[in-house]
Design a protein around this motif. Structure first.
Motif, PDB file in Angstrom:
ATOM      1  N   HIS A  34       0.849  -1.197   0.000  1.00  0.00           N
ATOM      2  CA  HIS A  34       0.000   0.000   0.000  1.00  0.00           C
ATOM      3  C   HIS A  34       0.881   1.242   0.000  1.00  0.00           C
ATOM      4  CE1 HIS A  34      -3.482   2.525   0.803  1.00  0.00           C
ATOM      5  NE2 HIS A  34      -2.867   3.048   1.853  1.00  0.00           N
ATOM      6  N   SER A  85       0.879   5.578   0.686  1.00  0.00           N
ATOM      7  CA  SER A  85       0.223   6.787   1.170  1.00  0.00           C
ATOM      8  C   SER A  85       1.282   7.883   1.240  1.00  0.00           C
ATOM      9  CB  SER A  85      -0.422   6.555   2.540  1.00  0.00           C
ATOM     10  OG  SER A  85       0.530   6.089   3.477  1.00  0.00           O
ATOM     11  N   VAL A  90      -1.609  12.099   6.924  1.00  0.00           N
ATOM     12  CA  VAL A  90      -1.294  11.064   5.952  1.00  0.00           C
ATOM     13  C   VAL A  90      -2.524  10.929   5.066  1.00  0.00           C
ATOM     14  CG1 VAL A  90      -0.656   8.654   5.564  1.00  0.00           C
ATOM     15  CG2 VAL A  90       0.198   9.875   7.580  1.00  0.00           C
ATOM     16  N   SER A 121      -4.362   9.189   1.503  1.00  0.00           N
ATOM     17  CA  SER A 121      -4.293   8.081   0.557  1.00  0.00           C
ATOM     18  C   SER A 121      -5.669   7.836  -0.045  1.00  0.00           C
ATOM     19  CB  SER A 121      -3.789   6.804   1.243  1.00  0.00           C
ATOM     20  OG  SER A 121      -3.570   5.767   0.300  1.00  0.00           O
ATOM     21  N   ARG A 122      -5.695   7.021  -1.064  1.00  0.00           N
ATOM     22  CA  ARG A 122      -6.942   6.605  -1.714  1.00  0.00           C
ATOM     23  C   ARG A 122      -7.408   5.293  -1.107  1.00  0.00           C
ATOM     24  NH1 ARG A 122      -6.243   6.788  -7.699  1.00  0.00           N
ATOM     25  NH2 ARG A 122      -7.337   8.796  -7.533  1.00  0.00           N
ATOM     26  N   TYR A 123      -8.713   5.189  -0.906  1.00  0.00           N
ATOM     27  CA  TYR A 123      -9.299   3.991  -0.318  1.00  0.00           C
ATOM     28  C   TYR A 123     -10.500   3.534  -1.141  1.00  0.00           C
ATOM     29  CZ  TYR A 123      -6.419   5.399   3.623  1.00  0.00           C
ATOM     30  OH  TYR A 123      -5.361   5.767   4.404  1.00  0.00           O
ATOM     31  N   TRP A 144     -10.357  10.073  -1.515  1.00  0.00           N
ATOM     32  CA  TRP A 144      -9.229  10.142  -0.585  1.00  0.00           C
ATOM     33  C   TRP A 144      -9.699  10.622   0.785  1.00  0.00           C
ATOM     34  CZ3 TRP A 144      -8.657  14.928   1.513  1.00  0.00           C
ATOM     35  CH2 TRP A 144      -9.091  16.028   0.767  1.00  0.00           C
ATOM     36  N   TYR A 180      -3.045   7.840  12.398  1.00  0.00           N
ATOM     37  CA  TYR A 180      -2.882   6.990  11.214  1.00  0.00           C
ATOM     38  C   TYR A 180      -1.946   5.824  11.503  1.00  0.00           C
ATOM     39  CZ  TYR A 180      -1.850   5.362   6.533  1.00  0.00           C
ATOM     40  OH  TYR A 180      -1.699   4.561   5.433  1.00  0.00           O
ATOM     41  N   CYS A 195      -4.259   2.978  -4.922  1.00  0.00           N
ATOM     42  CA  CYS A 195      -3.644   3.868  -3.930  1.00  0.00           C
ATOM     43  C   CYS A 195      -2.302   4.412  -4.417  1.00  0.00           C
ATOM     44  CB  CYS A 195      -3.467   3.129  -2.602  1.00  0.00           C
ATOM     45  SG  CYS A 195      -2.375   1.674  -2.701  1.00  0.00           S
ATOM     46  N   SER A 197      -0.951   8.363  -4.866  1.00  0.00           N
ATOM     47  CA  SER A 197       0.310   8.865  -4.328  1.00  0.00           C
ATOM     48  C   SER A 197       1.202   9.413  -5.438  1.00  0.00           C
ATOM     49  CB  SER A 197       1.029   7.756  -3.556  1.00  0.00           C
ATOM     50  OG  SER A 197       0.281   7.350  -2.432  1.00  0.00           O
TER      51      SER A 197
END
Length: 319
Positions: free
Chosen positions: A40, A42, A67, A69-71, A79, A87, A182, A186
């Motif tokens: 992953h 981030s 922090v 990130s894409r989920y 994001w 986090y 993800c 980034s």
């Protein structure tokens, strides 16, 4: 574990980490991690904070950044931004970071933070119970896996530009495991800081953006721009709740190094298997652990907890 990680120690001492963007490359874990070893990605932004988890702002003095990130499948958002310490450790201050934590403790810490800060994005389940789902990836990442950091310098103007871009665009999910994952997110964040720095690897990764490739591109870009230094470190996995996470690999390395993939491929398509192995040898052997070997600065966490409240003991009592 009685060592404060170098990143956290530096943050507490207000050192140079307070002016940067840091790529977090996170090792894969669990069943999915065994199937897909790419891990992953981030990005930690030390001068960017969250007005809400989906609206960014400049940090106030003393804040440590977020922090981002894409989920997948989180209330339709593309994001989400979480403050640094929650986090990584699912707590709100350094003194509450546990030396180790079993699965029950980790679940409690995550749900406590969710109830206090994330209910609009992750509402309660039926009867007020803790909901199931991928929201757990938002909080306490260091309980799941080892994390490698690749830190680059940024300017306030660059930070403001990133805030403006993300706040002005629709934060609507269009997650795709292969071409909008993800790592793609980034990649785009880091390219907002340094245009063209991060590129896909169409050979070793078949065009899929991977966390490993982002780190590889970042190091290559900095090597070609000596005036832009890069520093690296790793954050160890907190023991107690999971088995150790696994090595981060590229797509070709994941195929070539895994018997469950390469042996059937060799049996039914030997030429394809040979091609995959050749690609791996020629272009897929970058190892993030080789570049991020630093973990030092011993500090006794128990001394910090004695002078802070609430500490881990109080959390345990509330359980």
């Amino acid at each position: 574990m009685r060592r404060l990680l170098p990143l956290l120690f530096a943050l507490m001492c207000n050192t140079a980490l307070l002016a940067d963007a840091t790529l977090f490359v996170q090792e894969p874990y669990g069943v999915f991690g065994a199937i897909n070893p790419t891990g992953h990605a981030s990005v930690y932004l030390s001068r960017v904070c969250a007005q809400t988890p989906v609206v960014l702002r400049r940090c106030d003095p003393g804040e440590l950044g977020i922090v981002i990130s894409r989920y997948r499948k989180l209330s339709g958002y593309d994001w989400i931004a979480i403050p640094l310490v929650p986090y990584l450790y699912a707590v709100e201050d350094f003194a509450s970071i546990p030396e180790e934590a079993n699965a029950e403790t980790v679940a409690y810490l995550r749900d406590e933070y969710r109830r206090n800060h994330l209910r609009e994005i992750v509402p309660d389940g039926a009867g007020g119970q803790t909901p199931k789902g991928s929201w757990v990836e938002l909080i306490g990442a260091a309980y799941n896996r080892k994390i490698y950091g690749f830190q680059i310098e940024t300017t306030e103007a660059q930070d403001q530009y990133v805030i403006s871009v993300l706040n002005s665009r629709k934060n609507k999910s269009h997650f795709d495991l292969f071409f909008n994952n993800c790592a793609d997110f980034s990649r785009r964040i880091l390219n907002l800081y340094y245009a063209g720095a991060i590129r896909r690897n169409y050979i070793a990764d078949a065009g899929i953006t991977t966390p490993q490739q982002i780190a590889n591109s970042l190091i290559s870009y900095m090597n070609h721009h000596p005036g832009l230094p890069i520093s690296t470190f790793f954050l160890p996995q907190i023991p107690g709740s999971r088995q150790p996470s696994h090595r981060v690999d590229s797509v070709s390395a994941g195929l070539a190094r895994s018997k469950k993939y390469i042996l059937p491929l060799a049996a039914f398509h030997p030429w394809l298997a040979c091609s995959v192995f050749a690609i791996y040898l020629a272009n897929g052997r970058f190892n993030v652990a080789h570049y991020a070997e630093t973990e030092h600065v011993p500090v006794d966490l128990s001394m910090m907890r004695d002078s802070a409240a609430p500490g881990r003991d109080e959390v345990a009592q509330r359980k």
